[in-house]
Design a protein around this motif. Structure first.
Motif, PDB file in Angstrom:
ATOM      1  N   LEU A 100       1.822   6.687  -6.719  1.00 29.75           N
ATOM      2  CA  LEU A 100       0.641   7.326  -7.299  1.00 29.75           C
ATOM      3  C   LEU A 100       0.653   8.829  -7.031  1.00 29.75           C
ATOM      4  CD1 LEU A 100      -2.120   6.998  -8.717  1.00 29.75           C
ATOM      5  CD2 LEU A 100      -3.119   6.638  -6.453  1.00 29.75           C
ATOM      6  N   SER A 129       0.831  -1.203   0.000  1.00 32.16           N
ATOM      7  CA  SER A 129       0.000   0.000   0.000  1.00 32.16           C
ATOM      8  C   SER A 129       0.865   1.253   0.000  1.00 32.16           C
ATOM      9  CB  SER A 129      -0.914  -0.009   1.229  1.00 32.16           C
ATOM     10  OG  SER A 129      -1.717   1.150   1.261  1.00 32.16           O
ATOM     11  N   THR A 153       2.456   1.647  -3.495  1.00 33.45           N
ATOM     12  CA  THR A 153       1.463   2.014  -4.503  1.00 33.45           C
ATOM     13  C   THR A 153       1.047   3.472  -4.376  1.00 33.45           C
ATOM     14  OG1 THR A 153       0.603  -0.239  -4.680  1.00 33.45           O
ATOM     15  CG2 THR A 153      -0.871   1.543  -5.354  1.00 33.45           C
ATOM     16  N   PHE A 154       0.682   3.881  -3.181  1.00 30.72           N
ATOM     17  CA  PHE A 154       0.141   5.233  -3.030  1.00 30.72           C
ATOM     18  C   PHE A 154       1.235   6.299  -3.023  1.00 30.72           C
ATOM     19  CE2 PHE A 154      -3.706   2.979  -1.940  1.00 30.72           C
ATOM     20  CZ  PHE A 154      -4.673   3.786  -2.519  1.00 30.72           C
ATOM     21  N   LEU A 203      -9.736   9.717  -9.108  1.00 28.44           N
ATOM     22  CA  LEU A 203      -9.638   8.276  -9.336  1.00 28.44           C
ATOM     23  C   LEU A 203     -10.571   7.467  -8.452  1.00 28.44           C
ATOM     24  CD1 LEU A 203      -5.748   7.928  -9.599  1.00 28.44           C
ATOM     25  CD2 LEU A 203      -7.404   8.048 -11.471  1.00 28.44           C
ATOM     26  N   HIS A 218       1.011  -1.068  -7.606  1.00 30.31           N
ATOM     27  CA  HIS A 218      -0.154  -1.654  -8.278  1.00 30.31           C
ATOM     28  C   HIS A 218      -1.097  -0.582  -8.831  1.00 30.31           C
ATOM     29  CE1 HIS A 218       1.264  -5.310  -6.365  1.00 30.31           C
ATOM     30  NE2 HIS A 218       1.127  -4.755  -5.178  1.00 30.31           N
ATOM     31  N   CYS A 219      -0.537   0.526  -9.333  1.00 26.15           N
ATOM     32  CA  CYS A 219      -1.401   1.609  -9.807  1.00 26.15           C
ATOM     33  C   CYS A 219      -1.064   2.049 -11.225  1.00 26.15           C
ATOM     34  CB  CYS A 219      -1.311   2.811  -8.862  1.00 26.15           C
ATOM     35  SG  CYS A 219       0.346   3.526  -8.744  1.00 26.15           S
ATOM     36  N   THR A 226      -9.851   9.755   0.604  1.00 27.84           N
ATOM     37  CA  THR A 226      -8.730   9.413  -0.269  1.00 27.84           C
ATOM     38  C   THR A 226      -8.585  10.443  -1.371  1.00 27.84           C
ATOM     39  OG1 THR A 226      -9.039   7.054   0.169  1.00 27.84           O
ATOM     40  CG2 THR A 226      -7.782   7.642  -1.785  1.00 27.84           C
ATOM     41  N   ASP A 255      -1.935   0.897 -14.092  1.00 31.86           N
ATOM     42  CA  ASP A 255      -3.091   0.916 -14.992  1.00 31.86           C
ATOM     43  C   ASP A 255      -3.995   2.110 -14.688  1.00 31.86           C
ATOM     44  OD1 ASP A 255      -3.558  -0.293 -12.535  1.00 31.86           O
ATOM     45  OD2 ASP A 255      -5.171  -1.568 -13.272  1.00 31.86           O
ATOM     46  N   TRP A 256      -4.005   2.589 -13.432  1.00 33.17           N
ATOM     47  CA  TRP A 256      -4.789   3.784 -13.106  1.00 33.17           C
ATOM     48  C   TRP A 256      -4.184   5.014 -13.767  1.00 33.17           C
ATOM     49  CZ3 TRP A 256      -4.530   2.941  -7.076  1.00 33.17           C
ATOM     50  CH2 TRP A 256      -5.186   1.746  -6.742  1.00 33.17           C
TER      51      TRP A 256
END
Length: 226
Positions: free
Chosen positions: A113, A106, A109-110, A126, A179-180, A133, A182-183
């Motif tokens: 991001l 987490s 990822t963030f 998003l 894990h972001c 968030t 694709d966002w």
């Protein structure tokens, strides 16, 4: 962690380093983390106050940061802490399979991001159903400036996250922890001349009206205008 691993004079830092009672996997895991950009003001104040309390209790800086002298605990055992953390995580998420290591995913990822969103002219919404968030991500430019100490554009975000995680390069971080991507992809493709509407039309072979219709529909689905 030892009390000496926390520096709370001026800029606050956390040192991750090996010593006789705690080893690290690799030399890359040795690092120093800037605390002010990475934790909230309340969390930072709590951590610094805890350190000062423990220094008074032990009359020094070489003891463990997390100990409970009143219970005869020089250090709180990992088993005791993990049960509490896992219980909190599973209560908050409703997922009985989540565990401590997911926090590392987490964070990776963030953090990535937020750094990437800071480079966009307008930060996209998003997570429209997660107002807290969303508000937090809208502060991405402030986060980037605080972390780097500058507002200058940079392409080193992946290396920065890898460094914070203790990886030797972004390869492991991006493959296993972030894990972001694709966002982020559609928002950065829209800024690229390579994927301009004209390029997409020519590559696809569809008519202009069809291609622009698809583009308009995709924006509507993401809640964008224009």
């Amino acid at each position: 962690l030892r009390m000496s691993d926390i520096i709370d004079q001026g800029d606050e830092w956390l040192f991750i380093r090996p010593w006789q009672e705690r080893g690290l996997k690799t030399a890359n895991a040795i690092r120093q983390l800037p605390l002010r950009p990475l934790v909230s003001e309340d969390e930072l104040e709590f951590l610094c106050n805890l350190k000062r309390l423990r220094e008074r209790q032990t009359a020094g800086r070489e003891g463990y940061l997390f100990g409970i002298p009143a219970l005869g605990m020089k250090v709180v055992s990992e088993d005791r802490v993990m049960r509490i953390i896992h219980s909190a995580l599973r209560t908050a998420t409703g997922d009985s399979t989540v565990h401590y290591h997911h926090l590392r995913h987490s964070f990776a990822t963030f953090t990535f991001l937020r750094l990437m969103l800071a480079e966009l002219p307008q930060i996209p919404d998003l997570f429209p159903r997660l107002p807290e968030t969303t508000a937090w991500l809208r502060e991405s430019r402030d986060f980037k400036t605080l972390l780097y100490g500058t507002e200058v554009l940079t392409r080193r975000h992946a290396y920065t996250v890898a460094s914070l995680l203790g990886h030797c390069s972004p390869e492991i971080s991006l493959e296993h922890y972030v894990h972001c991507l694709d966002w982020l992809l559609p928002h950065f493709l829209e800024r690229s001349d390579l994927f301009s509407p004209r390029s997409v039309i020519e590559a696809s072979g569809f008519s202009k009206s069809t291609a622009y219709g698809w583009r308009a529909n995709s924006r509507v689905q993401r809640g964008e205008r224009g």
